[in-house]
Design an enzyme around this catalytic site. Structure first.
Site, PDB file in Angstrom:
ATOM      1  N   CYS A   1       7.583   3.705   1.968  1.00 31.30           N
ATOM      2  CA  CYS A   1       7.957   3.382   3.334  1.00 31.30           C
ATOM      3  C   CYS A   1       9.450   3.126   3.447  1.00 31.30           C
ATOM      4  O   CYS A   1      10.022   2.392   2.656  1.00 31.30           O
ATOM      5  CB  CYS A   1       7.184   2.160   3.819  1.00 31.30           C
TER       6      CYS A   1
ATOM      7  N   SER B   1       0.809  -1.219   0.000  1.00 31.97           N
ATOM      8  CA  SER B   1       0.000   0.000   0.000  1.00 31.97           C
ATOM      9  C   SER B   1       0.836   1.260   0.000  1.00 31.97           C
ATOM     10  O   SER B   1       0.325   2.338  -0.229  1.00 31.97           O
ATOM     11  CB  SER B   1      -0.897   0.023   1.239  1.00 31.97           C
ATOM     12  N   CYS B   2       2.122   1.156   0.233  1.00 31.77           N
ATOM     13  CA  CYS B   2       2.947   2.359   0.361  1.00 31.77           C
ATOM     14  C   CYS B   2       4.345   2.096  -0.140  1.00 31.77           C
ATOM     15  O   CYS B   2       5.167   1.528   0.564  1.00 31.77           O
ATOM     16  CB  CYS B   2       2.999   2.828   1.809  1.00 31.77           C
ATOM     17  N   GLY B   3       4.637   2.504  -1.355  1.00 32.53           N
ATOM     18  CA  GLY B   3       5.955   2.272  -1.923  1.00 32.53           C
ATOM     19  C   GLY B   3       7.026   3.167  -1.356  1.00 32.53           C
ATOM     20  O   GLY B   3       8.199   2.987  -1.640  1.00 32.53           O
TER      21      GLY B   3
END
Length: 288
Positions: A118, A114-116
């Protein structure tokens, strides 16, 4: 190759009626990407098009820009207890002369589906300079062409039809033809798979291309579009403020809430051709 879907028993409740059934779920598994044998990143992804995923990720990081930059991509031996390859580790070997991004290797960040972003040290770390400028791309796209893109994208999502749990990224030309599509549990992975296909086919930069995504338009997706030389990013949902800022800075056209004939144009208005534009009088006619 890993499975894209799996079947699981579920308890279904509909209007107070309880039943048991088997449901089709999209598979989510980790993929470790190594660069010249050294660990680079781990991402949670849907198995399939893994070579494209790795190549697209390297385009976004500014490491490669053409097929010749990559000498080889291969799966490493997976390590289940019975010795079966899990296809969850692959190694990319760069061609001689292509610089290894030491800072990226030292960062060795973890990426979730969901979050590239991070684990990035800072926002500035992802403002990689693109090898191409999208600001000077002269492509113009009619509003009705934009309006048809979401349905065409959805119709081509074969795995989504079975699971309802995948994001999609599609490459459209100026006439609205869908040139390529990739699906993944992570929206940024879907885009990387699409860009990776393009770089392995030596299609970069993607001049005149529109990147259509099935979810929201984050800063990272805007960056990936710019890095691949795509002048237009369209999304069915909202953009983030940073995505709008990046689009304005880079000369990227950013369209959000694209649903049928409705859309919001957040940046790059000059590329969007609407019916009212044709009906509007020219300055000379208005003054005459």
């Amino acid at each position: 190759m890993g499975r894209v879907t799996t079947r699981e028993k579920v308890l279904r409740v509909r209007d107070g009626v309880v039943s048991e059934r088997v449901d089709t779920l999209v598979v989510e598994e980790p993929l470790e990407v190594r660069l010249n044998g050294e660990p680079l990143s781990v991402t949670m992804r849907t198995p399939g098009n893994d070579f494209d995923l790795a190549a697209g990720f390297l385009v976004s990081e500014g490491v490669v820009a053409r097929a010749a930059d990559i000498a080889a991509i291969r799966y490493c031996a997976g390590a289940t207890e019975d010795g079966v390859n899990t296809y969850n580790v692959l190694d990319v070997t760069l061609a001689p002369g292509v610089a290894v991004p030491r800072a990226s290797l030292e960062r060795n960040f973890y990426t979730t589906s969901s979050c590239g972003l991070c684990g990035k040290a800072s926002l500035e770390a992802v403002r990689t300079t693109s090898r191409w400028s999208v600001a000077d791309d002269p492509v113009r796209i009619e509003g009705r062409t934009f309006a048809a893109m979401p349905d065409r994208l959805r119709e081509a999502q074969r795995v989504f039809e079975r699971t309802g749990g995948l994001h999609a990224a599609g490459l459209f030309d100026a006439e609205g033809r869908l040139l390529a599509l990739r699906e993944d549990v992570g929206r940024h992975n879907a885009v990387d798979k699409l860009v990776g296909w393009a770089v392995r086919e030596d299609r970069l930069p993607l001049r005149g291309g529109t990147l259509m995504v099935s979810g929201r338009a984050s800063f990272e997706l805007a960056q990936k579009a710019v890095m691949a030389g795509m002048p237009v990013l369209a999304a069915v949902s909202a953009p983030s403020s940073l995505a709008v800022d990046l689009a304005a800075d880079a000369g990227l056209t950013l369209v959000g809430f694209l649903r049928g004939a409705s859309m919001n144009v957040y940046a790059g208005r000059h590329r969007v051709v609407l019916e009212q534009d044709a009906a509007a009088p020219t300055p000379a006619a208005a003054s005459g």
